[in-house]
Scaffold this motif. Structure first.
Motif, PDB file in Angstrom:
ATOM      1  N   LEU A  27       0.777  -1.237   0.000  1.00 17.21           N
ATOM      2  CA  LEU A  27       0.000   0.000   0.000  1.00 17.21           C
ATOM      3  C   LEU A  27       0.813   1.296   0.000  1.00 17.21           C
ATOM      4  O   LEU A  27       0.332   2.302  -0.541  1.00 17.21           O
ATOM      5  N   LEU A  63      -9.637  -1.401  -4.195  1.00 16.53           N
ATOM      6  CA  LEU A  63      -8.392  -0.648  -4.306  1.00 16.53           C
ATOM      7  C   LEU A  63      -8.195  -0.094  -5.710  1.00 16.53           C
ATOM      8  O   LEU A  63      -7.720   1.036  -5.877  1.00 16.53           O
ATOM      9  N   MET A  68      -9.396   3.704  -0.351  1.00 18.11           N
ATOM     10  CA  MET A  68      -8.268   3.504   0.552  1.00 18.11           C
ATOM     11  C   MET A  68      -8.792   3.103   1.923  1.00 18.11           C
ATOM     12  O   MET A  68      -9.559   3.858   2.548  1.00 18.11           O
ATOM     13  N   THR A  70      -9.159   2.226   5.972  1.00 19.12           N
ATOM     14  CA  THR A  70      -8.714   2.932   7.182  1.00 19.12           C
ATOM     15  C   THR A  70      -7.598   2.157   7.884  1.00 19.12           C
ATOM     16  O   THR A  70      -6.700   2.766   8.461  1.00 19.12           O
ATOM     17  N   ASP A  71      -7.663   0.844   7.846  1.00 20.63           N
ATOM     18  CA  ASP A  71      -6.624   0.015   8.476  1.00 20.63           C
ATOM     19  C   ASP A  71      -5.704  -0.494   7.374  1.00 20.63           C
ATOM     20  O   ASP A  71      -5.887  -1.576   6.820  1.00 20.63           O
ATOM     21  N   SER A  72      -4.702   0.288   7.049  1.00 18.39           N
ATOM     22  CA  SER A  72      -3.826  -0.048   5.929  1.00 18.39           C
ATOM     23  C   SER A  72      -2.959  -1.277   6.227  1.00 18.39           C
ATOM     24  O   SER A  72      -2.636  -2.050   5.323  1.00 18.39           O
ATOM     25  N   THR A  75      -5.038  -4.363   5.666  1.00 20.50           N
ATOM     26  CA  THR A  75      -5.269  -4.507   4.225  1.00 20.50           C
ATOM     27  C   THR A  75      -4.014  -5.044   3.538  1.00 20.50           C
ATOM     28  O   THR A  75      -4.086  -5.932   2.681  1.00 20.50           O
ATOM     29  N   ASP A  76      -2.864  -4.524   3.945  1.00 22.86           N
ATOM     30  CA  ASP A  76      -1.606  -4.996   3.359  1.00 22.86           C
ATOM     31  C   ASP A  76      -1.392  -6.474   3.665  1.00 22.86           C
ATOM     32  O   ASP A  76      -0.947  -7.256   2.819  1.00 22.86           O
TER      33      ASP A  76
END
Length: 478
Positions: A27, A63, A68, A70-72, A75-76
Motif C-alpha cells: 500500500l 483498491l 483507501m 482505514t486500516d492499511s 489490508t496490506d
C-alpha cells in the motif's frame, strides 16, 4: 483450515524477513509498482487454470477503484495472504479431490513460497516470480497454452454455442466449420473450405479425441465435438492443477502415473517422460479406483488369486459342468480357508453358489496366467495392482476399459526393468522362461517403494506433450 494455514505462512513470512510486523509491502506509495504487478498476476488467474475470485477479489476491486482502507496494515496483510495463496496454487494447484485412497500422505512442499515472495519483493524482481514458481514440464505448458487459447475463443465477440447435427463433411456444414474454428483446427470460420481440408482437420480432431483417424464424421466424433468449450475448459483446469500437484513428487524420483480415461501409464522423472505404455483399466461396472501408493515389490511368475466375485459369477458355472477339465485347462488350484491345496474331486461343486463358496481359486504361473509373468504390488484397499497379461489383442483398442479394476500393462516388463534397475538383467532373462527356475513366484522387494498414482483426468497430455480428451467412461465429469 486452509485460511488458518495461510495465516501461519503469513506469520512465517514476516519472521523469515526479519522485519517488524508493521512492515507493509503493497500500500505505501513507493510500493505501487509491486501492487500493480500483484493485481496483474491475479488478473491472469483464468489463463493459469485458477479462479481470480479466490484471491482477495473484492478488496482488489475496491483498491483499483480508488478506495483507501482505514486500516492499511490489515489490508496490506490481506494482500500478502492472497499473494501467498495465489503462488501456492500456481505451484501446487488448489485443493481439489483427486484420489480416493492416499497411501502416500503426500503434500507438495518443495518450494518455500513465503521466502520466495519476500525475496522477489526485496530484490525488485517481483515481476519474475511467476515463472520461478510455475512447473516447467512441457506437458504443463501444453495444458496452459490450451487453457489460454480456449479462454480467448470464449471471449471473442463471434463466439456462440455450436451443435453439429449433420455427418456431412463439406463446406455446407457450417456448425462443423464453426466448431473446428473454436477448437483451433481452423484459423478462421471459412465456409468455402474444401472438403479435403475439412477431412484433414477432422483427422486432427479424431486424434485429439482418441478415435480412428480416418476423417469420417461419425456419430461418436460428433458427440465429442459437441462438448461445449466451457466444459472442455473445466476439464483442462482440473488437469493442469493435478499436474501441478504432482510436480514436487516427480522432481527427483520416478513416479508412475496411470490416467484411467486415457488408459495410459506414464513414468515421470523431473520434466521427462521415461516410459509410456497403453494399459487396460476397469470397465464401468467394475471401475478402477483413483489412488496413491508405493510399488513395494515386483513379482515374477505370480499366482493369480481369483477375486471372490469373479470366482462365483464367472468361473463357478463352468466348473460345475466339468470340474477337473475346467480347472486343469485354466491351471487353477482350489484352496481352503487355511490355504491348503484341495483335490477338486473331493468337492461337491453343485452345492456351491455365490452365498456358499468357502474356497479360494488360484491360477498357477504359466503363459496362460491372467497376470502374465509380471506383477507390481502396492498396498491399497481395492486389491488393485499393475500386471502383465497374455491377452495382448485388447491393447489395440482405443477404448481400453475391459478389466475388473486392476491395471493390465502392455509394457509390464520394460516398466519393471526401469523401476528396479539393479535387478534388470535378472528380470530380462527370467521373463524369457516359461516357468520360474525355483518352481514358485520370485519376489523382488523395492525399498524405498516407487510412488504410483492412479488418476481420473478426462484431459491429459500424451507422451509427446499433446493434450488429448478421453471418454468420461465413469461419468465423473458430467
Amino acid at each position: 483450515m486452509r485460511k488458518i494455514a495461510y495465516l501461519i505462512i503469513l506469520m512465517m513470512m514476516y519472521a523469515n524477513a526479519g522485519r517488524a510486523a508493521e512492515k507493509m509491502y503493497w500500500l505505501p506509495a513507493d510500493c505501487s509498482q509491486n501492487r500493480q504487478q500483484l493485481f496483474s498476476y491475479f488478473k491472469q488467474a483464468a489463463l493459469l487454470g485458477l479462479e481470480q475470485r479466490d484471491y482477495a477479489f473484492a478488496l482488489v476491486q475496491q483498491l483499483q477503484s480508488g478506495y483507501m482502507p482505514t486500516d492499511s496494515l490489515m489490508t496490506d496483510r490481506a494482500l500478502t495472504q492472497a499473494a501467498i495463496a495465489f503462488f501456492t496454487d500456481v505451484a501446487y494447484g488448489p485443493a481439489i479431490t483427486r484420489i480416493g485412497y492416499d497411501g502416500l500422505k503426500y503434500v507438495p512442499d518443495c518450494l518455500d513460497i513465503p521466502t520466495l515472495l519476500y525475496s522477489a519483493l526485496a530484490n525488485n524482481n517481483f515481476n519474475k516470480l511467476l515463472e520461478k514458481v510455475e512447473p516447467s514440464a512441457p506437458q504443463y505448458n501444453a495444458l496452459k497454452s490450451m487453457i489460454a487459447f480456449y479462454n480467448d475463443r470464449l471471449q471473442r465477440q463471434d463466439y456462440h454455442p455450436v451443435k453439429i447435427t449433420s455427418e456431412t463433411a463439406d463446406s455446407s456444414n457450417h456448425p462443423l466449420i464453426d466448431k473446428l474454428y473454436q477448437l483451433g483446427f481452423l484459423d478462421a470460420p471459412d465456409y468455402t473450405a474444401h472438403e479435403d481440408t475439412l477431412r484433414i482437420k477432422i483427422r486432427a480432431a479424431e486424434y485429439m479425441f482418441e478415435f480412428l483417424e480416418d476423417g469420417a464424421l461419425r456419430q461418436g466424433v460428433i458427440e465429442e465435438l459437441n462438448v461445449s468449450l466451457e466444459k472442455r475448459l473445466s476439464e483442462l483446469k482440473h488437469a493442469i492443477n493435478t499436474f501441478r500437484w504432482l510436480n514436487c513428487l516427480r522432481k527427483y524420483q520416478y513416479v508412475v502415473v496411470v490416467d484411467i480415461p486415457a488408459a495410459e501409464l506414464f513414468v515421470y522423472l523431473g520434466d521427462s517422460t521415461m516410459l509410456n505404455s497403453r494399459v487396460i483399466v476397469g470397465k464401468a461396472k467394475t471401475p478402477s479406483s483413483p489412488l496413491a501408493s508405493r510399488i513395494d515389490e515386483v513379482i515374477l511368475f505370480p499366482y493369480w488369486t481369483v477375486p471372490h466375485n469373479i470366482a462365483v459369477k464367472e468361473l463357478l458355472p463352468g466348473i460345475k459342468g466339468a470340474p477337473s477339465i475346467y480347472l486343469e485347462a485354466g491351471n487353477y488350484q482350489v484352496l481352503d480357508k487355511s490355504g491348503r491345496i484341495l483335490d477338486p474331486q473331493s468337492i461337491n461343486w453343485n452345492t456351491l453358489n455365490k452365498h456358499n463358496f468357502p474356497y479360494t481359486l488360484r491360477q498357477m504361473f504359466g503363459c496362460d496366467n491372467s497376470l502374465g509373468i509380471i506383477k507390481l504390488n502396492f498396498f491399497n484397499p481395492y486389491s488393485t495392482y499393475l500386471h502383465d497379461t497374455p491377452a495382448r489383442s485388447y491393447f489395440m483398442f482405443n477404448s481400453r476399459y475391459f478389466s475388473h479394476g486392476c491395471i493390465r500393462v502392455e509394457d509390464a516388463i520394460p516398466l519393471a526393468k526401469l523401476l528396479v534397475p539393479a535387478e534388470a538383467p535378472r528380470i530380462d532373462s527370467l521373463s524369457r522362461m516359461k516357468t520360474p527356475p525355483a518352481g514358485s513366484p520370485i519376489t523382488i522387494p523395492m525399498k524405498p517403494g516407487i510412488p504410483v498414482i492412479i488418476l481420473y483426468e478426462v484431459a491429459w497430455p500424451d507422451a509427446n506433450g499433446k493434450v488429448r480428451f478421453f471418454e468420461d467412461v465413469y461419468e465423473k465429469f458430467k
